[in-house]
Design a protein around this motif. Structure first.
Motif, PDB file in Angstrom:
ATOM      1  N   ARG A   1      46.711  33.611  38.861  1.00 23.38           N
ATOM      2  CA  ARG A   1      45.344  33.136  38.735  1.00 23.38           C
ATOM      3  C   ARG A   1      44.390  34.308  38.933  1.00 23.38           C
ATOM      4  O   ARG A   1      44.702  35.273  39.638  1.00 23.38           O
ATOM      5  CB  ARG A   1      45.049  32.018  39.740  1.00 23.38           C
ATOM      6  CG  ARG A   1      46.004  30.835  39.602  1.00 23.38           C
ATOM      7  CD  ARG A   1      45.573  29.663  40.442  1.00 23.38           C
ATOM      8  NE  ARG A   1      44.540  28.884  39.782  1.00 23.38           N
ATOM      9  CZ  ARG A   1      43.996  27.783  40.292  1.00 23.38           C
ATOM     10  NH1 ARG A   1      44.373  27.354  41.487  1.00 23.38           N
ATOM     11  NH2 ARG A   1      43.079  27.106  39.635  1.00 23.38           N
ATOM     12  N   TYR A   2      43.206  34.196  38.302  1.00 24.64           N
ATOM     13  CA  TYR A   2      42.299  35.332  38.229  1.00 24.64           C
ATOM     14  C   TYR A   2      40.887  34.934  38.638  1.00 24.64           C
ATOM     15  O   TYR A   2      40.487  33.780  38.533  1.00 24.64           O
ATOM     16  CB  TYR A   2      42.288  35.883  36.797  1.00 24.64           C
ATOM     17  CG  TYR A   2      43.653  36.341  36.343  1.00 24.64           C
ATOM     18  CD1 TYR A   2      44.081  37.645  36.545  1.00 24.64           C
ATOM     19  CD2 TYR A   2      44.536  35.438  35.741  1.00 24.64           C
ATOM     20  CE1 TYR A   2      45.341  38.063  36.151  1.00 24.64           C
ATOM     21  CE2 TYR A   2      45.803  35.852  35.349  1.00 24.64           C
ATOM     22  CZ  TYR A   2      46.200  37.159  35.557  1.00 24.64           C
ATOM     23  OH  TYR A   2      47.458  37.566  35.167  1.00 24.64           O
ATOM     24  N   ASP A   3      40.150  35.952  39.092  1.00 20.58           N
ATOM     25  CA  ASP A   3      38.740  35.749  39.430  1.00 20.58           C
ATOM     26  C   ASP A   3      37.851  35.783  38.188  1.00 20.58           C
ATOM     27  O   ASP A   3      36.784  35.174  38.163  1.00 20.58           O
ATOM     28  CB  ASP A   3      38.273  36.834  40.406  1.00 20.58           C
ATOM     29  CG  ASP A   3      39.060  36.811  41.694  1.00 20.58           C
ATOM     30  OD1 ASP A   3      38.920  35.834  42.460  1.00 20.58           O
ATOM     31  OD2 ASP A   3      39.839  37.762  41.937  1.00 20.58           O
ATOM     32  N   LEU A   4      38.303  36.523  37.175  1.00 23.35           N
ATOM     33  CA  LEU A   4      37.514  36.656  35.952  1.00 23.35           C
ATOM     34  C   LEU A   4      38.446  36.819  34.763  1.00 23.35           C
ATOM     35  O   LEU A   4      39.413  37.579  34.820  1.00 23.35           O
ATOM     36  CB  LEU A   4      36.588  37.876  36.048  1.00 23.35           C
ATOM     37  CG  LEU A   4      35.715  38.183  34.836  1.00 23.35           C
ATOM     38  CD1 LEU A   4      34.658  37.093  34.637  1.00 23.35           C
ATOM     39  CD2 LEU A   4      35.036  39.548  34.982  1.00 23.35           C
ATOM     40  N   ILE A   5      38.149  36.100  33.704  1.00 21.17           N
ATOM     41  CA  ILE A   5      38.857  36.250  32.429  1.00 21.17           C
ATOM     42  C   ILE A   5      37.828  36.648  31.388  1.00 21.17           C
ATOM     43  O   ILE A   5      36.776  36.005  31.266  1.00 21.17           O
ATOM     44  CB  ILE A   5      39.552  34.947  31.997  1.00 21.17           C
ATOM     45  CG1 ILE A   5      40.598  34.525  33.025  1.00 21.17           C
ATOM     46  CG2 ILE A   5      40.199  35.118  30.620  1.00 21.17           C
ATOM     47  CD1 ILE A   5      41.188  33.145  32.756  1.00 21.17           C
TER      48      ILE A   5
END
Length: 221
Positions: free
Chosen positions: A99-103
């Motif tokens: 999971r990511y903070d920004l895509i």
């Protein structure tokens, strides 16, 4: 190999930064990034946007279905002396469990007569099926699972591919989505070559020769 502004290079058939890339780069610059932020770029091309985030201290992963694009992005990371993890393959498969903070993503979005995505050639960077949404819709479907709580998706595409549908899909997936930037640019060679087909599909008016680009920002609530 072609030299590009900013000290980047591009191998043959790799999508070079254009108006849509620059519009998305401006949106990326407006986002706050913590030093340990995890960032994903889907469809990295030359790696220009991924490297922008890496330059700000983020931990960045970039994915592309094209081996030539992967090689280009890795080479540019070496030339820029920036840490960048570049993966080859489908973004869903290569990011499983992460999971990511920004895509950030500038996906293929140009309407094309073929009902399937191209499997080779430079067209992989822009052709996206009859409505231009074959990749956009997959990103919308998986964005919430890829984003941490409070994480943000930034996506650029043509208004020809329907910003309203993108906003609706992201909202139904549980994200808070809005259009945060727009720009109007002349049609490039690809759209000009499809002028008759686009008009026959109701995707362009008779005298139309410019397209609107939109940046969509969606936050995982």
């Amino acid at each position: 190999m072609t030299s590009l502004p900013g000290g980047l290079v591009a191998l043959p058939s790799v999508y070079r930064p254009q108006a849509d890339t620059h519009l998305l780069a401006e949106a990326l610059a407006r986002e706050e990034l913590a030093p340990d932020a995890r960032v994903l770029e889907i469809g990295t091309g030359t790696g220009a946007l991924a490297l922008n985030a890496a330059r700000r201290g983020a931990e960045v992963t970039a994915v592309d279905v094209s081996w030539t694009a992967v090689a280009t992005a890795r080479l540019n990371a070496l030339l820029q002396r920036l840490p960048l993890s570049v993966l080859h393959g489908d973004f869903v498969a290569r990011t499983a469990g992460r999971r990511y903070d920004l895509i950030v993503t500038n996906p293929p979005y140009v309407p094309a007569p073929a009902a399937r995505l191209p499997s080779r050639g430079p067209e992989r960077a822009w052709d996206a099926g009859p409505d231009g949404r074959m990749v956009i819709d997959r990103i919308c479907a998986h964005a919430s699972a890829l984003l941490r709580p409070g994480g943000v998706l930034l996506m650029v595409h043509s208004a020809m591919s329907s910003a309203e549908r993108t906003l609706d899909r992201l909202t139904r997936a549980g994200l808070s989505a809005t259009v945060t930037a727009r720009a109007t640019v002349p049609w490039g060679p690809v759209l000009l070559s499809r002028r008759s087909w686009l008009r026959s599909q109701g995707l362009a008016h008779t005298a139309e020769t410019r397209e609107e680009l939109v940046v969509i920002r969606a936050r995982n609530t």
